[in-house]
Design an enzyme around this catalytic site. Structure first.
Site, PDB file in Angstrom:
ATOM      1  N   LYS A  74      61.919  40.234  26.169  1.00  0.00           N
ATOM      2  CA  LYS A  74      61.826  40.448  27.577  1.00  0.00           C
ATOM      3  C   LYS A  74      63.195  39.753  28.216  1.00  0.00           C
ATOM      4  CE  LYS A  74      58.635  39.881  31.720  1.00  0.00           C
ATOM      5  NZ  LYS A  74      57.140  39.644  31.975  1.00  0.00           N
ATOM      6  N   SER A 149      54.111  43.107  33.969  1.00  0.00           N
ATOM      7  CA  SER A 149      55.489  43.126  34.215  1.00  0.00           C
ATOM      8  C   SER A 149      56.600  43.419  32.983  1.00  0.00           C
ATOM      9  CB  SER A 149      56.201  41.838  35.121  1.00  0.00           C
ATOM     10  OG  SER A 149      55.956  40.927  34.115  1.00  0.00           O
ATOM     11  N   SER A 173      50.767  40.038  32.544  1.00  0.00           N
ATOM     12  CA  SER A 173      52.093  40.675  31.869  1.00  0.00           C
ATOM     13  C   SER A 173      52.287  41.134  30.583  1.00  0.00           C
ATOM     14  CB  SER A 173      53.274  39.865  32.803  1.00  0.00           C
ATOM     15  OG  SER A 173      53.251  40.263  34.229  1.00  0.00           O
TER      16      SER A 173
END
Lengths: 478, 100
Positions: A74, A149, A173
């Site tokens: 990420k 997310s 997330s």
């Protein structure tokens, strides 16, 4: 599509070179990423690193359990010298100045870090639509969101770019996008994985974890990244308990709790049915199904939307337009701060900073922040009580399957409600994992498993059993 | 519901520039979230301690010793300064009003 374990084995046994595997991943990204916008950038020297693994293997060296396997991070985890934007304009030109602990541990295990995945700005969002670099699309239906997310990290695994990716989970997330893209996503126990070099969103809730197709891959990934770290004072010493390599798939006598509060009005009836079908799979295999109650859980989301923005408002204070990142000069210092932050942060980030600043301001601290921290204790007590009766808790990961891009974008509260089942694990610091358990209208449904602190092995046992009894995880987007 | 004055005060505390035309939307959105989180007040938390760390950690100390910074990391941090003079970070004056 091969798993990380299979790819590492092929490379170790000389059936394929890491260079070949990494080249293939990069080619898939080049061909398919424009449609998904899951990868924001490919790292430099990835092929050199792959060739280095091949050379070391040829020399008879042990290259690690993930030797030669391509993985994606990420875009909020630092890799020295590589761009790291957190999906934000404020860091659009920022190159990481040091390596995060997860970067070091993955490289020590032989993984080849190949790129950074799209995300909601500073991990704030449930759909990956809050990225400054445009939304990520769901590989199952590109008119739908992948969740968030960590939507980019989920999409790269679901679409088969790489077998393994990493995300961060503050309120769901990792688990929610795993659910919406039909893969496995694990949020470990708070304190099990170092946050050093992870851009902080809400420090008391953030935890890094893996996305994978199989529970075995997720377990292997955890064994690589976990463990006490002197650079993160919240990691728990002695927490690096071993993850069994061969996961016990027997669930006979496993006590499976089904909380009545997790099947509330407002959830998609077909999602509920999928989850109940999954519970029946456990029961048929000899697990004991127990009805339980987590009485504080209807308040979890409210506590989350106090604790999280408070910590956000504090953590994001470091972005001042002075030391690094986007800078917009004003005629005074105050104006420089206000302009840099006002222009550099997107709307959702600003909303949460305002909310947190308000909740922490004079006269409101006790009513909001302090109250919410007490509710966290009540939530933790609920789980402590429940885990006296059961070994694992099951329920839906998300109240619905993936929704259309734009559908909830203008209504923050509606967006927040998609995290209703996931925030409790963060607030109570327990581990939880989402695994695929069916489809509604061709879109994946996730089953959430929760265990007591540091009992990830129970999640793996239950999850590996479920994957051996079903084949949802073998289905891939068309 | 937050008034425009409240919001502008919070925005100043948060060092965020909020444009006047954005105030109604922020007021509505932040207001609806505050309305939602108000349900916490229904819970009796008398005598309940605040949760700090799940495993009960507190006051984690390291050995108080000076470790020199990696010169490569130092060079990268300096390179990331938005405004600099040589290796020095350039900062706007903290006290700008010097009329007195």
């Amino acid at each position: 599509m091969k798993t990380a374990i299979e790819i590492a084995r092929d490379i170790r046994e000389g059936k394929r070179s890491s260079e070949d595997v990494v080249k293939e991943s990069l080619a898939i990204i080049e061909a398919q990423n424009p449609a998904l916008n899951a990868v924001l950038g490919v790292f430099s020297n990835t092929l050199d690193r792959a060739r280095d693994i091949d050379r070391r293997l040829a020399a008879g060296e042990d290259v690690g359990v993930l030797g030669g396997v391509p993985v994606v991070l990420k875009d909020n985890m630092l890799v020295k010298g590589e761009r790291c934007s957190a999906g934000s304009r404020i860091l659009e030109n920022y190159d990481a100045t040091y390596d995060s602990t997860i970067t070091k541990r993955l490289r020590d295990a032989g993984a080849v870090l190949i790129g950074r995945a799209n995300m909601d700005e500073f991990a704030m969002g449930s759909s990956t639509e809050n990225s400054h670099y445009g939304p990520t699309k769901n590989p199952w239906d590109i008119s739908c969101v992948p969740g968030g997310s960590s939507g980019g990290s989920a999409a790269v695994v679901a679409a088969g770019f790489v077998p393994l990716a990493f995300g961060s989970d503050t309120g769901g997330s990792i688990r929610q996008p795993a659910s919406l893209t039909g893969i496995v996503g694990l949020k470990p126990t708070y304190g099990r994985v170092s946050r050093y070099g992870l851009m902080a969103m809400a420090s008391s809730l953030d935890q890094i974890g893996p996305f994978a197709r199989t529970v075995e891959d997720a377990a292997l990934a955890l064994s690589v990244i976990q463990g006490d770290d002197p650079l993160d004072g919240t990691t728990v010493a002695g927490a690096d308990v071993s993850v069994p390599e061969l996961i016990d798939r027997d669930v006979t006598g496993l006590r499976v709790g089904v909380p009545k509060e997790y099947f509330v009005e407002g959830m998609d009836e077909r999602v509920r049915q999928n989850v109940m079908d999954a519970v029946a799979v456990f029961e048929k295999a000899g697990a004991e199904i127990v009805d339980i109650s987590l009485p504080t859980s209807p308040y979890a989301l409210a506590a989350y939307y106090v604790v999280m923005p408070c910590e956000v408002s504090s953590n994001l204070g470091r972005f001042d337009g002075i030391r690094y990142g986007y800078s917009s000069s004003g005629s005074t210092l105050l104006e420089t701060y206000e302009r840099s932050r006002g222009e550099g942060f997107g709307k959702e980030v600003q909303r949460r900073i305002l909310l947190g600043t308000f909740a922490l301001s004079k006269g409101y601290y006790d009513a909001y922040y302090k109250k919410a921290l007490k509710v966290r204790t009540l939530l933790k007590r609920d789980f402590d009580e429940a885990f006296k009766q059961v070994d694992v808790i099951v329920g839906p990961t998300s109240p619905s399957v993936a929704w259309k891009l734009g559908e909830k974008f203008a209504d923050p509260l509606a967006m927040y409600l998609s995290d209703i089942y996931t925030v409790s694990a963060n607030l109570a610091t327990v581990p939880a994992m989402s695994i695929p358990c069916g489809f509604v209208d061709g879109l994946p449904v996730g089953l959430q498993l929760t265990a007591k602190p540091f009992a990830e092995s129970t999640l793996f046992r239950a999850g590996a059993f479920y994957q051996s009894a079903t084949d949802w995880h073998n289905q891939t987007p068309g | 519901m937050l008034t425009d004055t409240d919001l502008l005060h919070i925005a100043k505390l948060a060092r965020l520039r909020v444009e006047p035309e954005e105030l109604p939307r922020y007021s509505e959105q932040v207001g609806s979230i505050l309305e939602y989180v108000a349900k916490l007040q229904e819970l009796d938390t008398e005598g309940v301690p605040e949760l700090a760390h799940g495993a009960g950690l507190s006051n984690v100390f390291r050995v108080d010793e000076v470790i020199s910074s990696d010169p490569d990391v130092k060079a990268r941090i300096i390179a990331a300064f938005p405004h600099k003079e040589g290796d020095l970070l350039e900062v706007p004056a903290v006290f700008s009003d010097r009329t007195e």
